[in-house]
Design a protein around this motif. Structure first.
Motif, PDB file in Angstrom:
ATOM      1  N   MET A 110       0.853  -1.186   0.000  1.00 41.39           N
ATOM      2  CA  MET A 110       0.000   0.000   0.000  1.00 41.39           C
ATOM      3  C   MET A 110       0.887   1.233   0.000  1.00 41.39           C
ATOM      4  SD  MET A 110      -3.047   1.078   2.620  1.00 41.39           S
ATOM      5  CE  MET A 110      -3.969  -0.401   2.204  1.00 41.39           C
ATOM      6  N   MET A 111       0.576   2.211  -0.904  1.00 41.27           N
ATOM      7  CA  MET A 111       1.473   3.320  -1.135  1.00 41.27           C
ATOM      8  C   MET A 111       1.199   4.533  -0.255  1.00 41.27           C
ATOM      9  SD  MET A 111       3.981   4.651  -2.585  1.00 41.27           S
ATOM     10  CE  MET A 111       4.505   3.577  -3.900  1.00 41.27           C
ATOM     11  N   GLY A 112       0.137   4.608   0.477  1.00 45.69           N
ATOM     12  CA  GLY A 112      -0.132   5.762   1.317  1.00 45.69           C
ATOM     13  C   GLY A 112      -1.530   5.688   1.873  1.00 45.69           C
ATOM     14  N   LYS A 113      -1.817   6.420   2.924  1.00 42.13           N
ATOM     15  CA  LYS A 113      -3.120   6.316   3.567  1.00 42.13           C
ATOM     16  C   LYS A 113      -4.084   7.404   3.109  1.00 42.13           C
ATOM     17  CE  LYS A 113      -1.410   3.962   7.673  1.00 42.13           C
ATOM     18  NZ  LYS A 113      -1.285   4.014   9.143  1.00 42.13           N
ATOM     19  N   GLU A 114      -3.622   8.636   3.043  1.00 41.39           N
ATOM     20  CA  GLU A 114      -4.491   9.736   2.651  1.00 41.39           C
ATOM     21  C   GLU A 114      -3.775  10.577   1.598  1.00 41.39           C
ATOM     22  OE1 GLU A 114      -5.872  11.970   5.948  1.00 41.39           O
ATOM     23  OE2 GLU A 114      -6.297  10.193   7.166  1.00 41.39           O
ATOM     24  N   TYR A 115      -4.166  10.370   0.363  1.00 47.04           N
ATOM     25  CA  TYR A 115      -3.496  11.098  -0.712  1.00 47.04           C
ATOM     26  C   TYR A 115      -4.491  11.309  -1.835  1.00 47.04           C
ATOM     27  CZ  TYR A 115       0.992  12.714  -2.481  1.00 47.04           C
ATOM     28  OH  TYR A 115       2.042  13.488  -2.887  1.00 47.04           O
ATOM     29  N   GLN A 116      -4.894  12.544  -2.064  1.00 38.56           N
ATOM     30  CA  GLN A 116      -5.830  12.865  -3.124  1.00 38.56           C
ATOM     31  C   GLN A 116      -5.053  13.382  -4.334  1.00 38.56           C
ATOM     32  OE1 GLN A 116      -8.402  15.740  -1.319  1.00 38.56           O
ATOM     33  NE2 GLN A 116      -9.620  14.186  -0.248  1.00 38.56           N
ATOM     34  N   VAL A 117      -5.272  12.754  -5.471  1.00 34.62           N
ATOM     35  CA  VAL A 117      -4.576  13.144  -6.691  1.00 34.62           C
ATOM     36  C   VAL A 117      -5.604  13.608  -7.712  1.00 34.62           C
ATOM     37  CG1 VAL A 117      -3.115  12.375  -8.590  1.00 34.62           C
ATOM     38  CG2 VAL A 117      -2.706  11.517  -6.279  1.00 34.62           C
ATOM     39  N   SER A 118      -5.413  14.796  -8.224  1.00 33.00           N
ATOM     40  CA  SER A 118      -6.266  15.269  -9.317  1.00 33.00           C
ATOM     41  C   SER A 118      -5.447  15.284 -10.601  1.00 33.00           C
ATOM     42  CB  SER A 118      -6.823  16.664  -9.024  1.00 33.00           C
ATOM     43  OG  SER A 118      -5.776  17.606  -8.871  1.00 33.00           O
ATOM     44  N   ILE A 119      -6.105  14.969 -11.700  1.00 30.35           N
ATOM     45  CA  ILE A 119      -5.419  14.844 -12.975  1.00 30.35           C
ATOM     46  C   ILE A 119      -5.799  16.009 -13.869  1.00 30.35           C
ATOM     47  CG2 ILE A 119      -4.969  13.341 -14.947  1.00 30.35           C
ATOM     48  CD1 ILE A 119      -4.200  12.054 -12.337  1.00 30.35           C
ATOM     49  N   ALA A 120      -4.873  16.936 -14.089  1.00 24.63           N
ATOM     50  CA  ALA A 120      -5.134  18.055 -15.004  1.00 24.63           C
ATOM     51  C   ALA A 120      -4.988  17.602 -16.450  1.00 24.63           C
ATOM     52  CB  ALA A 120      -4.181  19.204 -14.711  1.00 24.63           C
ATOM     53  N   THR A 121      -3.998  16.763 -16.704  1.00 25.36           N
ATOM     54  CA  THR A 121      -3.739  16.280 -18.061  1.00 25.36           C
ATOM     55  C   THR A 121      -3.251  14.834 -18.013  1.00 25.36           C
ATOM     56  OG1 THR A 121      -3.074  18.512 -18.750  1.00 25.36           O
ATOM     57  CG2 THR A 121      -2.459  16.698 -20.194  1.00 25.36           C
ATOM     58  N   LEU A 122      -3.856  13.977 -18.813  1.00 25.64           N
ATOM     59  CA  LEU A 122      -3.345  12.627 -18.997  1.00 25.64           C
ATOM     60  C   LEU A 122      -2.316  12.675 -20.119  1.00 25.64           C
ATOM     61  CD1 LEU A 122      -6.543  10.353 -18.889  1.00 25.64           C
ATOM     62  CD2 LEU A 122      -4.665  10.350 -17.234  1.00 25.64           C
ATOM     63  N   GLN A 168      -5.620   8.239  -9.604  1.00 28.74           N
ATOM     64  CA  GLN A 168      -6.109   9.128  -8.555  1.00 28.74           C
ATOM     65  C   GLN A 168      -6.164   8.463  -7.181  1.00 28.74           C
ATOM     66  OE1 GLN A 168      -9.763  10.205 -10.694  1.00 28.74           O
ATOM     67  NE2 GLN A 168      -9.071  12.323 -10.744  1.00 28.74           N
ATOM     68  N   ASN A 169      -5.757   7.209  -7.099  1.00 25.23           N
ATOM     69  CA  ASN A 169      -5.866   6.474  -5.843  1.00 25.23           C
ATOM     70  C   ASN A 169      -4.546   5.789  -5.476  1.00 25.23           C
ATOM     71  OD1 ASN A 169      -7.132   5.479  -3.567  1.00 25.23           O
ATOM     72  ND2 ASN A 169      -8.062   3.738  -4.633  1.00 25.23           N
ATOM     73  N   PRO A 170      -3.533   6.579  -5.076  1.00 19.73           N
ATOM     74  CA  PRO A 170      -2.203   6.017  -4.810  1.00 19.73           C
ATOM     75  C   PRO A 170      -2.171   4.941  -3.735  1.00 19.73           C
ATOM     76  CG  PRO A 170      -2.082   8.404  -4.980  1.00 19.73           C
ATOM     77  CD  PRO A 170      -3.541   8.044  -4.951  1.00 19.73           C
ATOM     78  N   LYS A 171      -3.104   4.963  -2.789  1.00 22.75           N
ATOM     79  CA  LYS A 171      -3.065   3.960  -1.725  1.00 22.75           C
ATOM     80  C   LYS A 171      -3.300   2.551  -2.271  1.00 22.75           C
ATOM     81  CE  LYS A 171      -7.911   4.520  -0.295  1.00 22.75           C
ATOM     82  NZ  LYS A 171      -8.786   4.904   0.821  1.00 22.75           N
ATOM     83  N   GLU A 172      -3.780   2.456  -3.499  1.00 23.15           N
ATOM     84  CA  GLU A 172      -4.004   1.149  -4.118  1.00 23.15           C
ATOM     85  C   GLU A 172      -2.889   0.769  -5.102  1.00 23.15           C
ATOM     86  OE1 GLU A 172      -6.330  -0.807  -3.097  1.00 23.15           O
ATOM     87  OE2 GLU A 172      -7.256   0.696  -1.784  1.00 23.15           O
ATOM     88  N   TYR A 173      -1.866   1.623  -5.222  1.00 27.97           N
ATOM     89  CA  TYR A 173      -0.783   1.306  -6.144  1.00 27.97           C
ATOM     90  C   TYR A 173      -0.076   0.016  -5.711  1.00 27.97           C
ATOM     91  CZ  TYR A 173      -0.881   6.049  -8.199  1.00 27.97           C
ATOM     92  OH  TYR A 173      -1.230   7.211  -8.839  1.00 27.97           O
ATOM     93  N   SER A 174       0.392  -0.736  -6.684  1.00 24.33           N
ATOM     94  CA  SER A 174       1.171  -1.938  -6.395  1.00 24.33           C
ATOM     95  C   SER A 174       2.472  -1.899  -7.185  1.00 24.33           C
ATOM     96  CB  SER A 174       0.381  -3.201  -6.757  1.00 24.33           C
ATOM     97  OG  SER A 174       0.020  -3.186  -8.126  1.00 24.33           O
ATOM     98  N   LYS A 175       3.482  -2.555  -6.657  1.00 23.80           N
ATOM     99  CA  LYS A 175       4.798  -2.562  -7.283  1.00 23.80           C
ATOM    100  C   LYS A 175       4.829  -3.562  -8.435  1.00 23.80           C
ATOM    101  CE  LYS A 175       8.184  -4.037  -4.710  1.00 23.80           C
ATOM    102  NZ  LYS A 175       9.271  -4.091  -3.717  1.00 23.80           N
ATOM    103  N   THR A 176       5.593  -3.233  -9.472  1.00 17.82           N
ATOM    104  CA  THR A 176       5.723  -4.151 -10.593  1.00 17.82           C
ATOM    105  C   THR A 176       6.370  -5.459 -10.156  1.00 17.82           C
ATOM    106  OG1 THR A 176       6.597  -4.405 -12.842  1.00 17.82           O
ATOM    107  CG2 THR A 176       8.007  -3.290 -11.274  1.00 17.82           C
ATOM    108  N   ASP A 177       6.110  -6.516 -10.917  1.00 27.90           N
ATOM    109  CA  ASP A 177       6.766  -7.795 -10.643  1.00 27.90           C
ATOM    110  C   ASP A 177       7.798  -8.118 -11.731  1.00 27.90           C
ATOM    111  OD1 ASP A 177       5.128  -8.302 -12.771  1.00 27.90           O
ATOM    112  OD2 ASP A 177       4.012  -9.944 -11.845  1.00 27.90           O
ATOM    113  N   CYS A 178       8.214  -7.063 -12.466  1.00 18.35           N
ATOM    114  CA  CYS A 178       9.177  -7.238 -13.553  1.00 18.35           C
ATOM    115  C   CYS A 178      10.581  -6.909 -13.059  1.00 18.35           C
ATOM    116  CB  CYS A 178       8.792  -6.351 -14.735  1.00 18.35           C
ATOM    117  SG  CYS A 178       9.938  -6.461 -16.120  1.00 18.35           S
ATOM    118  N   LEU A 179      11.449  -7.882 -13.020  1.00 18.19           N
ATOM    119  CA  LEU A 179      12.808  -7.685 -12.498  1.00 18.19           C
ATOM    120  C   LEU A 179      13.620  -6.720 -13.354  1.00 18.19           C
ATOM    121  CD1 LEU A 179      13.913 -11.250 -11.313  1.00 18.19           C
ATOM    122  CD2 LEU A 179      13.445  -9.232  -9.904  1.00 18.19           C
TER     123      LEU A 179
END
Length: 257
Positions: A1-13, A220-231
């Motif tokens: 889990m990457m963080g507990k409280e983090y709001q991300v807004s996306i101005a540009t994809l 927009q939801n960093p707390k759900e980010y997961s690490k890659t499994d690619c060495l």
């Protein structure tokens, strides 16, 4: 889990944000959200810059000068700025350079370009109502065709997820910006010499909007980010130590431009 409280807004994809996110959400977090850029460069990004410079200069040459010898000269000129220390080893550096050289020669000299490209590494940005945000991407090479145009993308390497990303982004953008789809897309993977050819349809536009909305929600939801499994991704990452320490970050908000 990457963080507990983090709001991300996306101005540009942007295409490079999404590439980094798909390659590894943790790496994306450290670089684009937390903003801690290390002095170490990623070898893949250095090689990609060389590719962009070589392809751009090659396409600006008159057809008579678009030769194997010229490709080699351009690679030699632009590769001098690469730092061998950023590669896994000297062997890795020389192998990467050899593969990129061989495959650029193969793909660039396979046919003469009678007309200048329609677009050449041009950056486009436009608002997409269905996404509630702007969409930004760079079109590497766009060539005229008999019925429409052809989009070519030159990458260090790619995978199925990355290919799907570009198909969706290019389909959505071209339909919204130009009112028509490319006749086909050609995505070149220069480390392994493979080319993916794809003929888009209007289904790719609706699928692309759905896909990009999903990616936007994930971003927009960093707390759900997961690490890659690619060495291979981990081995060339500047943030390995941070990853292994275990991160708990509690910040209020950030906007990705």
């Amino acid at each position: 889990m990457m963080g507990k409280e983090y709001q991300v807004s996306i101005a540009t994809l942007t295409d490079y944000h999404l590439q980094d996110f798909i390659r590894c959400p943790y790496q994306f977090y450290f670089q684009h959200i937390e903003g801690k850029i290390t002095t170490q460069q990623n070898w893949r990004k250095m090689v990609q810059l060389v590719i962009n410079q070589v392809v751009s200069r090659y396409y600006k040459l008159p057809p008579a000068c678009q030769t194997t010898k010229k490709v080699m000269e351009l690679i030699d000129e632009h590769s001098r700025v690469m730092d061998v220390r950023q590669f896994d080893s000297k062997t890795h550096y020389y192998m990467a350079l050899a593969k990129i050289t061989d495959h650029l020669i193969k793909f660039l000299t396979s046919g003469k370009n009678a007309y200048p490209p329609l677009f050449l590494y041009e950056k486009f940005n436009m608002s997409i109502g269905e996404l509630g945000t702007d969409l930004s991407l760079i079109l590497d090479v766009a060539e005229w065709s008999s019925n429409s145009f052809i989009i070519k993308k030159f990458l260090v390497d790619t995978n199925e997820e990355m290919t799907v990303l570009f198909i969706h982004m290019i389909s959505v953008f071209c339909q919204k910006a130009f009112g028509r789809l490319p006749e086909r897309m050609e995505i070149f993977s220069l480390m392994d010499g493979k080319m993916k050819t794809y003929i888009p349809t209007m289904n790719d536009v609706s699928d692309g909007l759905e896909y990009l909305n999903i990616i936007k929600g994930l971003l927009q939801n960093p707390k759900e980010y997961s690490k890659t499994d690619c060495l291979t991704v981990c081995n060339s990452c500047s943030y390995q130590k941070r990853c292994n320490e275990g991160i708990h970050i509690n910040l209020e908000s950030v906007t990705i431009q």
